[in-house]
Structure formats: structure tokens, C-alpha cells
Design an enzyme around this catalytic site. Structure first.
Site, PDB file in Angstrom:
ATOM      1  N   TYR A  79      -2.540  -9.962   5.572  1.00  0.00           N
ATOM      2  CA  TYR A  79      -2.307  -8.861   5.832  1.00  0.00           C
ATOM      3  C   TYR A  79      -3.501  -8.023   6.406  1.00  0.00           C
ATOM      4  O   TYR A  79      -4.564  -8.014   5.669  1.00  0.00           O
ATOM      5  CB  TYR A  79      -1.691  -7.885   4.761  1.00  0.00           C
ATOM      6  CG  TYR A  79      -1.502  -6.376   4.959  1.00  0.00           C
ATOM      7  CD1 TYR A  79      -1.287  -5.993   6.364  1.00  0.00           C
ATOM      8  CD2 TYR A  79      -1.234  -5.407   3.951  1.00  0.00           C
ATOM      9  CE1 TYR A  79      -0.887  -4.620   6.561  1.00  0.00           C
ATOM     10  CE2 TYR A  79      -1.037  -4.111   4.122  1.00  0.00           C
ATOM     11  CZ  TYR A  79      -0.781  -3.928   5.532  1.00  0.00           C
ATOM     12  OH  TYR A  79      -0.551  -2.444   5.830  1.00  0.00           O
ATOM     13  N   THR A 133       0.811  -1.279  -0.008  1.00  0.00           N
ATOM     14  CA  THR A 133       0.033   0.004  -0.041  1.00  0.00           C
ATOM     15  C   THR A 133       0.961   1.348   0.074  1.00  0.00           C
ATOM     16  O   THR A 133       0.679   2.256  -0.547  1.00  0.00           O
ATOM     17  CB  THR A 133      -0.977  -0.017   1.016  1.00  0.00           C
ATOM     18  OG1 THR A 133      -1.599  -1.267   1.471  1.00  0.00           O
ATOM     19  CG2 THR A 133      -1.929   1.161   1.091  1.00  0.00           C
ATOM     20  N   THR A 134       2.181   1.197   0.464  1.00  0.00           N
ATOM     21  CA  THR A 134       2.922   2.193   0.613  1.00  0.00           C
ATOM     22  C   THR A 134       3.391   2.649  -0.706  1.00  0.00           C
ATOM     23  O   THR A 134       3.828   3.972  -1.001  1.00  0.00           O
ATOM     24  CB  THR A 134       4.070   1.898   1.733  1.00  0.00           C
ATOM     25  OG1 THR A 134       3.651   1.896   2.923  1.00  0.00           O
ATOM     26  CG2 THR A 134       5.304   3.259   1.642  1.00  0.00           C
ATOM     27  N   ARG A 166      -7.132   0.338   7.200  1.00  0.00           N
ATOM     28  CA  ARG A 166      -7.687   0.683   5.904  1.00  0.00           C
ATOM     29  C   ARG A 166      -8.728   0.081   5.141  1.00  0.00           C
ATOM     30  O   ARG A 166      -9.351   0.695   4.340  1.00  0.00           O
ATOM     31  CB  ARG A 166      -6.186   0.541   5.041  1.00  0.00           C
ATOM     32  CG  ARG A 166      -4.801   1.778   5.270  1.00  0.00           C
ATOM     33  CD  ARG A 166      -4.022   0.998   4.143  1.00  0.00           C
ATOM     34  NE  ARG A 166      -2.684   2.046   4.084  1.00  0.00           N
ATOM     35  CZ  ARG A 166      -2.532   2.925   3.562  1.00  0.00           C
ATOM     36  NH1 ARG A 166      -3.530   3.453   2.974  1.00  0.00           N
ATOM     37  NH2 ARG A 166      -1.792   3.868   3.722  1.00  0.00           N
ATOM     38  N   TYR A 226     -13.367  -1.970   1.881  1.00  0.00           N
ATOM     39  CA  TYR A 226     -14.673  -1.190   1.544  1.00  0.00           C
ATOM     40  C   TYR A 226     -15.816  -2.581   1.487  1.00  0.00           C
ATOM     41  O   TYR A 226     -16.883  -2.033   2.074  1.00  0.00           O
ATOM     42  CB  TYR A 226     -14.411  -0.796   0.091  1.00  0.00           C
ATOM     43  CG  TYR A 226     -15.460   0.251  -0.528  1.00  0.00           C
ATOM     44  CD1 TYR A 226     -15.642   1.306   0.425  1.00  0.00           C
ATOM     45  CD2 TYR A 226     -16.556  -0.376  -1.102  1.00  0.00           C
ATOM     46  CE1 TYR A 226     -16.766   2.070  -0.149  1.00  0.00           C
ATOM     47  CE2 TYR A 226     -17.858   0.567  -1.329  1.00  0.00           C
ATOM     48  CZ  TYR A 226     -17.870   1.870  -0.764  1.00  0.00           C
ATOM     49  OH  TYR A 226     -18.894   2.560  -0.896  1.00  0.00           O
ATOM     50  N   LYS A 263       1.001 -10.127   8.466  1.00  0.00           N
ATOM     51  CA  LYS A 263       1.513  -8.923   8.643  1.00  0.00           C
ATOM     52  C   LYS A 263       0.281  -8.438   9.426  1.00  0.00           C
ATOM     53  O   LYS A 263      -0.788  -8.203   8.974  1.00  0.00           O
ATOM     54  CB  LYS A 263       1.672  -7.855   7.579  1.00  0.00           C
ATOM     55  CG  LYS A 263       2.085  -6.525   7.849  1.00  0.00           C
ATOM     56  CD  LYS A 263       2.359  -5.643   6.374  1.00  0.00           C
ATOM     57  CE  LYS A 263       2.492  -4.284   7.107  1.00  0.00           C
ATOM     58  NZ  LYS A 263       2.600  -3.437   5.802  1.00  0.00           N
ATOM     59  N   ILE A 322       6.992  -5.428   8.763  1.00  0.00           N
ATOM     60  CA  ILE A 322       6.997  -5.079   7.151  1.00  0.00           C
ATOM     61  C   ILE A 322       6.843  -3.431   7.710  1.00  0.00           C
ATOM     62  O   ILE A 322       5.907  -3.128   8.243  1.00  0.00           O
ATOM     63  CB  ILE A 322       6.134  -5.606   6.358  1.00  0.00           C
ATOM     64  CG1 ILE A 322       6.427  -7.157   6.147  1.00  0.00           C
ATOM     65  CG2 ILE A 322       5.730  -4.891   5.107  1.00  0.00           C
ATOM     66  CD1 ILE A 322       5.405  -8.146   5.636  1.00  0.00           C
TER      67      ILE A 322
END
Length: 295
Positions: free
Chosen positions: A138, A49-50, A143, A112, A167, A209
Site C-alpha cells: 500500500y 486507515t479509514t 499519509r 513518519y 494499492k 480499494i
């Protein structure tokens, strides 16, 4: 070597540098890769995502994977991020993306849609059944809008041999400890919260991470290694130096914070794709001041 040993320590979720015209800046990405690898991170993640993956096209994602393999050149393992909220689309990505040189796939829980725990389980079950590479779950409810509970994580960990780790970025220490208590012996558990990495390693996690390792790779990865060795007095000294950085990195948005740091380090231009915008002027000044004091 087990996957848990191979991916123990600091993985860095690489940023995606952009030019002023918003095309991917590959020379800058090469500088970033060399910077983090030369400063001793244990592995890298592309398409996290980063890396602003929600704004990347499928063609750009494939180019980034191939470029990362080429420039890392087997110096450290490469993990590829393939996550999202369309299970059928992700199955196609797992079948078609160039994953031959990947150590594993990092897959964020669906966002979402807000599926039930059973929906999350069935989503990962479908991915596990087709993935050519081991999967790292993850969990990042900040988010995705939906927490993956410890019970769901443990169910997946015990039911599928190619789901090899998680993660865990819920920020919930009790949930993290429940996973650590009941996980399979060889199941990798890494932190997804830079500011909690040290205490979570003390509870038994295998590393982190990281976002911070993009801009502070030497200090951060050494803090993690010291923590994994149980030398928490020395690790705390390094971690204390980075507490302000953790706040600045996430004060407005990730990766706006880390790109401000990396701009000041002359690694990339401070460009982000909308809807994400650069760090506000006052916070950017604080980043610059912090790095000057850090030396």
C-alpha cells in the site's frame, strides 16, 4: 481462482463506528458490513486507515478482525490491514493476529520514519518472509511522507511470490503506468484514489480499494465493473454523479467525510476518535444536500 481474479473490482476499506463513549459500535458495524455487501462490493478490508486504526488498541484490532469474519460470513473475501512503521512489531502481528480466514494482508508503507527506498524494500522483505497470507503493498505518500517508487514496487513484485499486489495511492498516473507496464502478469494493481479509479482502470488497473464504497457502494462498485468491462461511456455517467462526493469525502479528513455521509444514511453515529474530529458544519450541510439531490 488467482488472487488477481478474487480481488478484482471494488474493495471497501471499512470504517469503524464508535458510540458516544468512543467504544466500538458493533451493531453499527454489522449494518455497515451488510450495507456494502448487499450492494455488491467484491470484498472488504478491515483495519484499513479509514477504520481509524492508529487509534485502536491491539485487543480492539483482534476483536474487529473476528467480528468482520463472523458478519461477512464468507459472502465476500476479507482482507486484513496490518501496516505501520515498526517492522519488528508488525512481524509479531503477522504471527499472532487471527488471519486464518483472511484472503490477504494489506500493508501500508512505513510512515513518519521516512525510510529510503532500500529501507522500504527491506521492510517488506521482512514481512514477506514471515507472513502466513499474501501481502498487498500500500503506497500512500500523502499519509506516510515517503513515496514508494515504481522501481521499488516492481522489485518487490518480482522478488517475492507472496507479495501479490499493490494499492497504489500516489495519485501519480505516470508512476501507475510504469508499474502496470513492467509488473508480473498475475500481480494485482488497484487504485487507492476514488477520483482516479476510472482512468486508472482504463490504463490497466484491476479495480480499487475505496473509501466512497462505504457510503455509495452500489453506484461506485457498478462504475468500477463497467470500467473493467471497457464500457467507459456508462461508467462515466456514474462517475460524473460522484465527482462532488469525492471532493466532500476528502475535503477535511478521511474518515470524517465518509462518516458524515454514513450518519446521513442512518448507518452510524457521527463519532470519531481524536485527533480526528467530525466534518465542519458547513461541509456536513453540503453532504446532506448532495445526498438529497442524489436521491
Amino acid at each position: 481462482m488467482s488472487f488477481r481474479d478474487q480481488l478484482r473490482g471494488t474493495g471497501v476499506a471499512l470504517v469503524t463506528p464508535f458510540k458516544d463513549n468512543m467504544e466500538i459500535d458493533y451493531p453499527a458495524l454489522e449494518r455497515v458490513i451488510d450495507f456494502v455487501v448487499d450492494n455488491d462490493v467484491e470484498y472488504v478490508i478491515t483495519l484499513g486507515t479509514t477504520g481509524e486504526t492508529p487509534t485502536l488498541s491491539k485487543e480492539e484490532k483482534i476483536e474487529l478482525i473476528l467480528f468482520t469474519y463472523e458478519k461477512v460470513a464468507d459472502r465476500v473475501p476479507v482482507v486484513v490491514g496490518i501496516g505501520g512503521n515498526n517492522t519488528l512489531s508488525l512481524i509479531k502481528d503477522l504471527e499472532t493476529f487471527p488471519l486464518q480466514r483472511a484472503a490477504a494482508v494489506l500493508s501500508a508503507s512505513p510512515y513518519y520514519n521516512k525510510p529510503s527506498q532500500e529501507g522500504i524494500y527491506q521492510h517488506y522483505k521482512a514481512l514477506a518472509e514471515v507472513s502466513p497470507k499474501p501481502i498487498i503493498l500500500y503506497n500512500v505518500p500523502g499519509r506516510t511522507g515517503r513515496n514508494m517508487t515504481a522501481a521499488t514496487t516492481l522489485r518487490l513484485a518480482h522478488d517475492f511470490k507472496n507479495i501479490i499486489g499493490i494499492k497504489e495511492a500516489s495519485g501519480d498516473m505516470a508512476q501507475s503506468m510504469q508499474i502496470l507496464k513492467d509488473k508480473p502478469a498475475d500481480f494485482l494493481v488497484v487504485s487507492g484514489d476514488d477520483n482516479l479509479a476510472m482512468p486508472q482502470i482504463a490504463c490497466g488497473m484491476d479495480g480499487v480499494i475505496s473509501v466512497a464504497a462505504n457510503c455509495l457502494p452500489k453506484q461506485f462498485s457498478e462504475m468500477v465493473r463497467l470500467s473493467l468491462k471497457g464500457n467507459f461511456a456508462a461508467a462515466k455517467l456514474l462517475n460524473d454523479q460522484m465527482l462532488e462526493a469525492y471532493d466532500l469525502l476528502f475535503a477535511e479528513n478521511n474518515p470524517a467525510g465518509v462518516k458524515a455521509f454514513m450518519t446521513e444514511l442512518n448507518l452510524l453515529e457521527n463519532n470519531l476518535r481524536l485527533p480526528v474530529v467530525p466534518l465542519s458544519e458547513g461541509l456536513h450541510a453540503s453532504v446532506k444536500n448532495y445526498l438529497q439531490r442524489l436521491g
